[in-house]
Design an enzyme around this catalytic site. Structure first.
Site, PDB file in Angstrom:
ATOM      1  CE  LYS A  31      -8.261  -4.934   3.938  1.00 19.95           C
ATOM      2  NZ  LYS A  31      -8.748  -3.641   3.390  1.00 19.95           N
ATOM      3  CG  ASP A  54      -5.317  -2.780   2.846  1.00 23.65           C
ATOM      4  OD1 ASP A  54      -6.303  -2.034   2.823  1.00 23.65           O
ATOM      5  OD2 ASP A  54      -4.556  -2.851   3.840  1.00 23.65           O
TER       6      ASP A  54
HETATM    7  P1  NDP Z   1       0.539   1.415   0.783  1.00 22.21           P
HETATM    8  O1  NDP Z   1       1.209   0.141   1.077  1.00 22.21           O
HETATM    9  O2  NDP Z   1       0.536   1.947  -0.605  1.00 22.21           O
HETATM   10  O3  NDP Z   1       1.118   2.583   1.711  1.00 22.21           O
HETATM   11  C1  NDP Z   1       1.058   2.483   3.083  1.00 22.21           C
HETATM   12  C2  NDP Z   1       1.732   3.708   3.695  1.00 22.21           C
HETATM   13  O4  NDP Z   1       1.495   3.703   5.099  1.00 22.21           O
HETATM   14  C3  NDP Z   1       3.223   3.703   3.512  1.00 22.21           C
HETATM   15  O5  NDP Z   1       3.718   5.015   3.469  1.00 22.21           O
HETATM   16  C4  NDP Z   1       3.689   2.975   4.777  1.00 22.21           C
HETATM   17  O6  NDP Z   1       5.017   3.261   5.156  1.00 22.21           O
HETATM   18  C5  NDP Z   1       2.729   3.524   5.802  1.00 22.21           C
HETATM   19  N1  NDP Z   1       2.553   2.518   6.864  1.00 22.21           N
HETATM   20  C6  NDP Z   1       2.093   1.262   6.708  1.00 22.21           C
HETATM   21  N2  NDP Z   1       2.108   0.589   7.876  1.00 22.21           N
HETATM   22  C7  NDP Z   1       2.608   1.459   8.772  1.00 22.21           C
HETATM   23  C8  NDP Z   1       2.859   1.376  10.148  1.00 22.21           C
HETATM   24  N3  NDP Z   1       2.620   0.247  10.841  1.00 22.21           N
HETATM   25  N4  NDP Z   1       3.357   2.490  10.767  1.00 22.21           N
HETATM   26  C9  NDP Z   1       3.608   3.638  10.072  1.00 22.21           C
HETATM   27  N5  NDP Z   1       3.387   3.762   8.744  1.00 22.21           N
HETATM   28  C10 NDP Z   1       2.885   2.695   8.115  1.00 22.21           C
HETATM   29  O7  NDP Z   1      -0.952   1.242   1.320  1.00 22.21           O
HETATM   30  P2  NDP Z   1      -2.258   2.092   0.986  1.00 22.21           P
HETATM   31  O8  NDP Z   1      -1.900   3.511   0.727  1.00 22.21           O
HETATM   32  O9  NDP Z   1      -3.027   1.341  -0.004  1.00 22.21           O
HETATM   33  O10 NDP Z   1      -3.045   1.980   2.376  1.00 22.21           O
HETATM   34  C11 NDP Z   1      -2.959   2.967   3.402  1.00 22.21           C
HETATM   35  C12 NDP Z   1      -4.180   2.850   4.299  1.00 22.21           C
HETATM   36  O11 NDP Z   1      -5.371   3.071   3.512  1.00 22.21           O
HETATM   37  C13 NDP Z   1      -4.391   1.485   4.961  1.00 22.21           C
HETATM   38  O12 NDP Z   1      -4.993   1.687   6.225  1.00 22.21           O
HETATM   39  C14 NDP Z   1      -5.394   0.804   4.036  1.00 22.21           C
HETATM   40  O13 NDP Z   1      -6.123  -0.187   4.709  1.00 22.21           O
HETATM   41  C15 NDP Z   1      -6.273   1.993   3.669  1.00 22.21           C
HETATM   42  N6  NDP Z   1      -7.073   1.866   2.459  1.00 22.21           N
HETATM   43  C16 NDP Z   1      -6.510   1.575   1.256  1.00 22.21           C
HETATM   44  C17 NDP Z   1      -7.289   1.488   0.124  1.00 22.21           C
HETATM   45  C18 NDP Z   1      -6.714   1.241  -1.222  1.00 22.21           C
HETATM   46  O14 NDP Z   1      -7.462   1.285  -2.203  1.00 22.21           O
HETATM   47  N7  NDP Z   1      -5.419   1.016  -1.373  1.00 22.21           N
HETATM   48  C19 NDP Z   1      -8.747   1.670   0.185  1.00 22.21           C
HETATM   49  C20 NDP Z   1      -9.233   2.050   1.486  1.00 22.21           C
HETATM   50  C21 NDP Z   1      -8.406   2.117   2.574  1.00 22.21           C
HETATM   51  P3  NDP Z   1       6.167   2.142   4.890  1.00 22.21           P
HETATM   52  O15 NDP Z   1       6.370   2.126   3.405  1.00 22.21           O
HETATM   53  O16 NDP Z   1       7.340   2.625   5.659  1.00 22.21           O
HETATM   54  O17 NDP Z   1       5.617   0.835   5.413  1.00 22.21           O
HETATM   55  O1  2IT Z   2      -9.815  -1.015   2.620  1.00 20.74           O
HETATM   56  C1  2IT Z   2     -10.264  -1.013   1.453  1.00 20.74           C
HETATM   57  O2  2IT Z   2     -11.395  -0.608   1.199  1.00 20.74           O
HETATM   58  C2  2IT Z   2      -9.395  -1.482   0.373  1.00 20.74           C
HETATM   59  N1  2IT Z   2      -8.251  -1.840   0.632  1.00 20.74           N
HETATM   60  C3  2IT Z   2      -9.912  -1.572  -1.027  1.00 20.74           C
HETATM   61  C4  2IT Z   2     -10.703  -2.833  -1.236  1.00 20.74           C
HETATM   62  C5  2IT Z   2     -11.123  -3.114  -2.660  1.00 20.74           C
HETATM   63  O3  2IT Z   2     -11.739  -4.184  -2.831  1.00 20.74           O
HETATM   64  O4  2IT Z   2     -10.880  -2.322  -3.560  1.00 20.74           O
END
Ligand code: NDP
Ligand code: 2IT
Length: 444
Positions: A126, A166
């Protein structure tokens, strides 16, 4: 003291202040107690747990860039290369002001087990930066990404370490980073995933984490005599994971009534209109508040509180520790019976324990959100073959992988006498493959 307790104490003492890392390690070690106790002598001699909780390498660097006013800004950049026993390091890059080494170690540690569960050959890593993309111009984001990659490119490669998106890293950022990697190395290779479709990206990667979350939720519900169609769902966040979880849940007949961002949440009793959310978040990079301005009858509430909305199913898809014990109790009191984690470690330990003890169905993040990284591994395969699969092919493979992850977690839980505890099941099943590979590869 048992080996597991000894290692937890060591992690706390040797990694002061890294609370999220301690929390992630504790949850995994607690689940592994039965497995470790049965093999204690062998594992102790090989210092297996000491090696499992220590990243193979952490790279930490300075990221200088120039903002639109001509002012030089400096951020911290990191890559945690946690474990490469079963494949090249794989895991996302997070750009958020809260990023520090402890957060990235927790995420890297989780990633090791998650990636193992996918059944694909990917190790865990990460990275990221405390850079805040909010309110920055495209040029500023590009300047940051180019500087970040100028340092990071020395340590990554298609067969070495393959970052992805992420929080705060989506198609735009991956594009800027890929361009800079190619410029510096002269290599056109699958060094990043989540790439655009015109330069090596995979169809369905954008949707994969959210879709995968709903596929495994659906599988868990079916195996417990329930179904998704007709259920009311609350989803936190409104980023990549939340948007595509909403899309798939709606396709399968569920009604999603709420979404949020870090400022507040919207409630739409008629069901969220995703075209409007996509326009706000994916096109205009706006705030979820704007949804209530656009949709009559929708209500916006500032601050936390999304978990007080009555629902059947809750899907936390924003960030770590966003759902605490009080929230868990409110969900249960309002009739919620299932929770699946789209985010990484969104439930506090107390909330997780409450879900398990109160008999709710609970699928932890490292199983539930593994569809994203699994599809990243499918992107790596396509890049290696110089081929592109259709959306339907990738989506079918993703679905298969999620169904398999459910089976692995359910089976491991059953084998160790804790049937239905998918937290223990996912941790044990993820651990088994990594440990086998580590033992086979000797003292490294
Ligand atoms: P994005 O940046 O696309 O979206 C994040 C969302 O979460 C936004 O709505 C954001 O609001 C909100 N958010 C982020 N930080 C905070 C905080 N501290 N408090 C409240 N709201 C918050 O990210 P993703 O959708 O990609 O990721 C969301 C989660 O999923 C994370 O935990 C990530 O690690 C996990 N994840 C993502 C993967 C991927 O493929 N993208 C894969 C597996 C897990 P705001 O815009 O106001 O910051
Ligand atoms: O938390 C996660 O699994 C991710 N942000 C996706 C990682 C990836 O390599 O696609």
């Amino acid at each position: 003291m048992s080996y597991v307790d000894e290692i937890y104490e060591r992690v706390v003492n040797q990694n002061p202040g890294e609370n999220e890392f301690h929390q992630a390690v504790k949850e995994v070690l607690d689940s592994l107690r039965l497995v470790i106790d049965a093999n204690e002598e062998k594992y102790r001699k090989m210092a297996l747990l000491e090696r499992l909780v220590e990243p193979e390498r952490i790279i930490s660097f300075r990221v200088p860039w120039v903002d639109d006013k001509g002012q030089v800004q400096v951020n911290k950049g990191y890559r945690v290369q946690f474990n490469s026993a079963i494949g090249p390091y794989k895991g996302g890059l997070r750009l958020h002001p809260s990023v520090n080494q402890g957060i990235l170690k927790f995420l890297g540690f989780e990633q090791v087990f998650k990636n193992s569960l996918t059944g694909l050959p990917i190790g865990g890593g990460k990275g990221g930066s405390n850079f805040d993309p909010k309110g920055k111009s495209d040029r500023e984001v590009m300047a940051f990404c180019q500087s970040f990659m100028t340092e990071l490119h020395k340590y990554i490669g298609a067969d070495e370490d393959v970052p992805a998106g992420d929080i705060g890293v989506g198609g735009r950022e991956i594009g800027f980073m890929y361009g800079q990697y190619k410029r510096l190395t002269g290599l056109y290779e699958g060094v990043l995933t989540g790439k655009g479709l015109t330069y090596g990206g995979s169809l369905a990667r954008t949707q994969a984490t959210g879709y995968g979350l709903i596929y495994i939720l659906d599988e868990m519900l079916k195996h417990n005599g329930k179904e998704l169609a007709g259920k009311t769902v609350v989803i936190s966040g409104s980023g990549n994971v939340a948007i595509y979880a909403t899309e798939k849940a709606q396709q399968l007949g569920a009604k999603v009534v709420a979404l949020s961002d870090s400022n507040g949440y919207v409630y739409d009793k008629d069901g969220i209109r995703l075209d409007i959310v996509k326009d706000i978040k994916e096109v205009r990079r706006g705030r979820i508040k704007e949804y209530a301005d656009a949709v009559p009858g929708a209500v916006y509430t500032e601050g936390k509180g999304i978990w007080s909305i009555p629902c059947d199913i809750a899907l936390p898809c924003a960030t770590q520790n966003e759902l605490n014990l009080e929230d868990a109790k409110a969900l249960k009191a309002n009739g919620c019976f299932a929770v699946a984690e789209g985010a990484n470690m969104p439930s506090t330990r107390e909330a997780t324990d409450f879900f398990l003890e109160s008999g709710m169905l609970f699928m932890p993040g490292k199983a539930a959100n593994a569809g994203g990284v699994a599809t990243s591994a499918l992107e790596m395969s396509q890049n290696s073959q110089r081929l592109s699969w259709t959306f339907e092919e990738v989506d079918a493979k993703l679905k298969d992988i999620m169904v398999n992850i459910y089976a692995k977690a359910a089976d491991a839980a059953k084998r160790y006498g804790v049937a239905g505890n998918y937290v223990a099941g996912a941790n044990i099943a993820g651990f088994e493959k990594v440990v086998d590979a580590m033992m086979a590869q000797g003292i490294v």
